[in-house]
Design a protein around this motif. Structure first.
Motif, short mmCIF file in Angstrom:
data_model
loop_
_atom_site.label_atom_id
_atom_site.label_comp_id
_atom_site.label_asym_id
_atom_site.label_seq_id
_atom_site.Cartn_x
_atom_site.Cartn_y
_atom_site.Cartn_z
N TRP A 161 17.21 -64.05 16.10
CA TRP A 161 18.39 -64.84 15.82
C TRP A 161 19.53 -64.35 16.72
O TRP A 161 19.45 -63.25 17.27
N ARG A 207 17.96 -70.73 10.66
CA ARG A 207 18.09 -69.28 10.56
C ARG A 207 18.08 -68.60 11.92
O ARG A 207 17.81 -67.41 12.01
N THR A 233 14.41 -61.99 10.93
CA THR A 233 14.73 -63.10 10.04
C THR A 233 16.18 -62.99 9.58
O THR A 233 16.68 -61.89 9.37
N ASN A 260 18.93 -64.19 6.70
CA ASN A 260 19.15 -64.79 5.38
C ASN A 260 20.43 -65.61 5.44
O ASN A 260 21.53 -65.07 5.45
N VAL A 261 20.29 -66.93 5.51
CA VAL A 261 21.45 -67.79 5.68
C VAL A 261 22.32 -67.87 4.42
O VAL A 261 23.45 -68.34 4.45
#
Length: 248
Positions: free
Chosen positions: A74, A186, A244, A246-247
């Motif tokens: 990301w 994400r 990853t 976490n939105v």
């Protein structure tokens, strides 16, 4: 290929010689052992008005340097409705940290998502400024691939399209609200970096002085080395993940 951390200029694997585009930044060979954020710490305290967002970015940055041969999945996205909030200054600082030979700055994402994108794909850090894409457009979809995938297709002028092993870290900035990003996507950590030091703002002169101090401070490779050491020594929280986001 871009092989961060590998000192070999020519990598030979299974009888095939490949040129390593990554080179160790000169400041890392100075032998500096001290750790300090220096003026960069003052700048970051101003740039991020919410401490939690500053910590999130520093965790991303520290992870990216500590795991330079890998890549995060990301990208930080810095948005401000006003100009002169320090987005470009931060980009220049990041380029010094990763090494000017290993980084590239581009306007929007045209060079990255365009046809002849091999030079960009062989970089370690890509700073995309003034990003403003169309909802559901091809460039937006291509960008997702570069953020998450380690291998992709690239093309250089006069050569055939080839499979590219890439380790991009990407930072995006814009003065336009990124409506093209889907709510549950994400891949982007969006931070509003508006503050009172923007151009012609009530504290513009004060912030301009700080940016000037940052630029002068960053010209000394020993200061960048001390900042790099501080980030390399940073302990990352157990709940932090560069893979990853976490939105929630």
């Amino acid at each position: 290929v871009c092989r961060p951390g590998d000192p070999r200029r020519i990598v030979v694997e299974r009888g095939v010689a490949t040129l390593n585009a990554w080179s160790e930044p000169a400041y890392r060979r100075l032998g500096v052992t001290g750790q300090s954020f220096g003026v960069a710490g003052e700048f970051l305290d101003w740039f991020f008005s919410r401490p939690a967002e500053k910590e999130m970015f520093l965790n991303w940055l520290a992870w990216s340097l500590q795991n330079e041969a890998d890549k995060p999945n990301w990208a930080p996205f810095f948005y401000s409705s006003r100009m002169g909030t320090g987005k470009s200054a931060l980009g220049r600082l990041l380029i010094r940290l990763f090494g000017e030979a290993n980084a590239i700055t581009q306007n929007n994402v045209d060079k990255l998502t365009g046809r002849f994108n091999m030079t960009v794909l062989r970089s370690k850090l890509v700073v995309c400024e003034e990003v403003n894409l169309k909802i559901g457009g091809g460039d937006a979809n291509t960008l997702k691939t570069y953020i998450t995938e380690k291998t992709t297709a690239g093309e250089a002028k006069g050569l055939e399209t080839e499979r590219v092993e890439q380790r991009l870290c990407m930072v995006l900035t814009s003065n336009h609200m990124p409506f093209w990003i889907e709510p549950e996507d994400r891949r982007y950590y969006i931070v509003n970096v508006d503050h009172e030091g923007y151009a012609r703002g009530p504290r513009a002169e004060e912030f301009a002085v700080l940016v000037g101090r940052l630029e002068a401070w960053a010209e000394d490779p020993a200061n960048i080395a001390a900042l790099y050491n501080a980030l390399m020594a940073r302990d990352l929280p157990e709940d932090f993940s560069a893979k990853t986001l976490n939105v929630e």
